[in-house]
Design a protein around this motif. Sequence first.
Motif, PDB file in Angstrom:
ATOM      1  N   UNK A  14      57.415 113.863  43.950  1.00  0.00           N
ATOM      2  CA  UNK A  14      57.168 115.322  43.794  1.00  0.00           C
ATOM      3  C   UNK A  14      55.853 115.713  43.235  1.00  0.00           C
ATOM      4  N   UNK A  15      55.045 114.695  43.576  1.00  0.00           N
ATOM      5  CA  UNK A  15      53.773 114.766  42.769  1.00  0.00           C
ATOM      6  C   UNK A  15      53.395 114.705  44.111  1.00  0.00           C
ATOM      7  N   UNK A  16      53.282 113.962  45.836  1.00  0.00           N
ATOM      8  CA  UNK A  16      52.722 114.376  46.352  1.00  0.00           C
ATOM      9  C   UNK A  16      53.015 115.567  47.154  1.00  0.00           C
ATOM     10  N   UNK A  17      54.403 116.388  47.011  1.00  0.00           N
ATOM     11  CA  UNK A  17      54.680 116.843  47.390  1.00  0.00           C
ATOM     12  C   UNK A  17      53.468 118.329  47.556  1.00  0.00           C
ATOM     13  N   UNK A  18      53.288 118.316  45.816  1.00  0.00           N
ATOM     14  CA  UNK A  18      52.381 119.557  45.212  1.00  0.00           C
ATOM     15  C   UNK A  18      50.956 119.514  46.123  1.00  0.00           C
ATOM     16  N   UNK A  19      51.074 117.933  46.056  1.00  0.00           N
ATOM     17  CA  UNK A  19      49.416 117.956  46.501  1.00  0.00           C
ATOM     18  C   UNK A  19      49.443 118.440  48.344  1.00  0.00           C
ATOM     19  N   UNK A  20      50.755 118.031  48.899  1.00  0.00           N
ATOM     20  CA  UNK A  20      50.571 118.550  50.134  1.00  0.00           C
ATOM     21  C   UNK A  20      50.682 120.062  50.169  1.00  0.00           C
ATOM     22  N   UNK A  21      51.579 120.678  49.429  1.00  0.00           N
ATOM     23  CA  UNK A  21      51.769 122.283  49.330  1.00  0.00           C
ATOM     24  C   UNK A  21      50.294 122.787  48.655  1.00  0.00           C
ATOM     25  N   UNK A  22      49.931 121.936  48.078  1.00  0.00           N
ATOM     26  CA  UNK A  22      48.610 122.912  47.875  1.00  0.00           C
ATOM     27  C   UNK A  22      47.447 122.235  48.935  1.00  0.00           C
ATOM     28  N   UNK A  23      47.350 121.885  49.619  1.00  0.00           N
ATOM     29  CA  UNK A  23      46.251 121.484  50.586  1.00  0.00           C
ATOM     30  C   UNK A  23      46.918 122.336  52.066  1.00  0.00           C
ATOM     31  N   UNK A  24      48.415 122.229  52.328  1.00  0.00           N
ATOM     32  CA  UNK A  24      48.434 123.758  52.959  1.00  0.00           C
ATOM     33  C   UNK A  24      48.044 124.375  53.136  1.00  0.00           C
ATOM     34  N   UNK A  25      47.939 125.271  51.611  1.00  0.00           N
ATOM     35  CA  UNK A  25      47.798 126.708  51.120  1.00  0.00           C
ATOM     36  C   UNK A  25      46.435 127.055  51.061  1.00  0.00           C
ATOM     37  N   UNK A  26      45.307 125.540  50.881  1.00  0.00           N
ATOM     38  CA  UNK A  26      43.988 125.518  50.830  1.00  0.00           C
ATOM     39  C   UNK A  26      43.248 126.153  52.549  1.00  0.00           C
ATOM     40  N   UNK A  27      44.645 125.236  53.591  1.00  0.00           N
ATOM     41  CA  UNK A  27      43.914 125.935  54.659  1.00  0.00           C
ATOM     42  C   UNK A  27      44.366 126.848  55.270  1.00  0.00           C
TER      43      UNK A  27
END
Length: 85
Positions: A14-27
């Motif tokens: 869950x944490x990994x998915x959240x970090x990935x989603x944040x990274x995708x959004x930021x880019x």
Amino acid sequence: MKKQQGKGLLALLGIGAGVFAWWKYKNLSPEKKAELHAKANEVGQKVKDTYNDVESTVKSKYDELKSGAQKGVSDIEADVNDMRH
């Protein structure tokens, strides 16, 4: 013990998915971010409208049942009064 390990693994995923989603959004480009915001607002409005419809239906049914019950009590009281006289 295995149950806790499963929960820990699930938490890490869950944490990994959240970090990935944040990274995708930021880019995302500003246009894509605007599209995402618009879609989120649209979905939120649909959820709100559905909630209001359900709330209205439930309140209407509750009022119908309440008035029917009150009528039933009044009818029973009238029958009891008739039997006393």
